[in-house]
Scaffold this motif. Structure first.
Motif, PDB file in Angstrom:
ATOM      1  N   THR A  76       3.931  65.279  55.001  1.00 26.14           N
ATOM      2  CA  THR A  76       3.417  66.337  54.119  1.00 26.14           C
ATOM      3  C   THR A  76       4.585  67.112  53.499  1.00 26.14           C
ATOM      4  N   SER A  77       4.239  68.045  52.625  1.00 27.60           N
ATOM      5  CA  SER A  77       5.278  68.826  51.957  1.00 27.60           C
ATOM      6  C   SER A  77       5.922  69.854  52.876  1.00 27.60           C
ATOM      7  N   SER A  78       5.436  70.011  54.091  1.00 30.34           N
ATOM      8  CA  SER A  78       6.170  70.876  55.024  1.00 30.34           C
ATOM      9  C   SER A  78       7.526  70.248  55.337  1.00 30.34           C
ATOM     10  N   LYS A  80       9.353  69.056  53.150  1.00 28.48           N
ATOM     11  CA  LYS A  80      10.222  69.468  52.037  1.00 28.48           C
ATOM     12  C   LYS A  80      10.539  70.951  52.106  1.00 28.48           C
ATOM     13  N   GLY A  81      10.015  71.614  53.129  1.00 34.67           N
ATOM     14  CA  GLY A  81      10.304  73.035  53.295  1.00 34.67           C
ATOM     15  C   GLY A  81       9.147  73.957  52.964  1.00 34.67           C
ATOM     16  N   GLU A  82       7.958  73.408  52.649  1.00 34.59           N
ATOM     17  CA  GLU A  82       6.823  74.291  52.364  1.00 34.59           C
ATOM     18  C   GLU A  82       6.477  75.085  53.625  1.00 34.59           C
ATOM     19  N   THR A  83       6.208  76.365  53.454  1.00 35.53           N
ATOM     20  CA  THR A  83       5.933  77.217  54.617  1.00 35.53           C
ATOM     21  C   THR A  83       4.523  76.968  55.137  1.00 35.53           C
ATOM     22  N   LYS A  85       2.419  79.293  55.695  1.00 37.56           N
ATOM     23  CA  LYS A  85       1.547  80.146  54.882  1.00 37.56           C
ATOM     24  C   LYS A  85       1.074  79.403  53.634  1.00 37.56           C
ATOM     25  N   ASP A  86       1.996  78.788  52.923  1.00 38.51           N
ATOM     26  CA  ASP A  86       1.617  78.106  51.681  1.00 38.51           C
ATOM     27  C   ASP A  86       0.730  76.897  51.980  1.00 38.51           C
ATOM     28  N   THR A  87       1.045  76.180  53.055  1.00 39.16           N
ATOM     29  CA  THR A  87       0.219  75.017  53.406  1.00 39.16           C
ATOM     30  C   THR A  87      -1.212  75.454  53.681  1.00 39.16           C
ATOM     31  N   MET A  90      -3.013  76.606  50.518  1.00 37.15           N
ATOM     32  CA  MET A  90      -3.382  75.459  49.676  1.00 37.15           C
ATOM     33  C   MET A  90      -4.591  74.722  50.241  1.00 37.15           C
TER      34      MET A  90
END
Ligand code: CP
Length: 312
Positions: A76-78, A80-83, A85-87, A90
């Motif tokens: 997943t984009s986590s 890539k550094g996605e937090t 909170k943002d996950t 979304m």
């Protein structure tokens, strides 16, 4: 925190626990229902799982809902550094409920602060695992015919074991006596002993796992020493095989004794125990499906009264 979410077993009253057990028994008898038609549920597993994720996903499928999610955050984009909170923000755009396992203590509570949809905590680090506790309580009730006044022995990793922490907090409603069996490195944390003291829960604490304990036990709850929680792997190697339950150790145990384990097991229950009728851990895992059906319905505010009455 979103009041509908289930983050800690301590949120549930005694009546709510008993209601969930009744609902789980209903789903055991009537597993296939159309209660989640049109609903989409996310399972976000930032830590490995077999039983919890698959039984939650089966529960959604049995209730007529659909599942999205991931079992490996590396995809997943986590990554890539996605937090977190943002996950969560979304995913909550897409679904009606998020079921989440995370390696950080408090992650589920944090998710409830940023999510407009309810969260079910499927395990947060060494902290809590409330759906496991509900299936444990359902299993104890089924095998003992009651929850009150039982002698429960917890063995193994009592320091990092979130399932035993949640179980203590739930059982305080039912006047248990606990025996905590662990080596010094994995002793029950002091905050849970304070919880017992504050709530009048009787407990003993020992390093010895012998017949005087086993033969006075109703529920023997074995746990795995969790390699993934250790920062010092030499310490893990020293303690990993301290306790192993073998069939011969059960020779004089109580007829009603049942052996529980949240699973997975590594070396703490010898396979020669598996054919003993007192071994209940695989049935326990099956009970997880029904307990999780009940939890999902509760969190989504689905009233089962009419359905249960019409099934009588
Ligand atoms: N008991 C439990 O949580 O098992 P999994 O880690 O396989 O989900």
């Amino acid at each position: 925190m979103d009041k509908r979410s289930l983050v800690s077993i301590s949120q549930l009253t005694k009546d709510e626990i008993l209601q969930l057990i009744s609902d789980a028994a209903f789903f055991e008898a009537h597993p296939n229902q159309h209660l989640l038609d049109g609903k989409v549920i996310a399972t976000l597993f930032f830590e490995p799982s077999t039983r919890t994720r698959l039984s939650f996903e089966t529960a959604v499928n049995r209730l007529g809902g659909r599942v999205i999610g991931f079992s490996d955050a590396a995809t997943t984009s986590s990554s890539k550094g996605e937090t977190l909170k943002d996950t969560i923000k979304m995913v909550s755009n897409y679904v009606d409920l998020i079921i989440m396992r995370h390696y950080l203590e408090g992650a589920a509570l944090y998710a409830t602060e940023v999510s407009p949809v309810p969260i079910i905590n499927a395990g947060d680090g060494a902290n809590q695992h409330p759906s496991q506790t509900m299936l444990d309580l359902f299993s104890i009730y089924k095998t003992q015919g009651r929850l009150d006044n039982l002698n429960i022995t917890l063995v193994g990793d009592l320091k990092y074991g979130r399932t035993v922490h949640s179980l203590i907090m739930a059982m305080y409603h039912f006047n248990p006596t606990f025996n905590f069996i662990a080596c010094d490195e994995l002793k029950m944390p002091v905050e849970y002993k304070i919880f017992c003291d504050q709530h009048g829960i009787k407990y003993t604490e020992s390093r010895d796992f012998g017949p005087e304990i086993i033969n006075n036990t109703d529920i023997l709850y074995m746990t795995r020493v969790q390699r993934e929680r250790f920062t010092d792997l030499d310490e893990y190697e020293r303690v990993k095989n301290i306790y192993t339950l073998r069939n011969a150790m059960l020779a004089d145990s109580r007829p009603n004794l049942r052996i529980l384990h949240p699973l997975p097991r590594v070396g703490e229950i010898n396979p020669d125990v598996d054919d003993n009728p007192k071994a209940y851990y695989f049935n326990q895992a099956q009970n997880g499906l029904y307990a999780r059906q009940a939890i999902i319905c509760k969190v989504l505010g689905i009233d089962l009264t009419q359905l249960k009455n019409s099934a009588k």
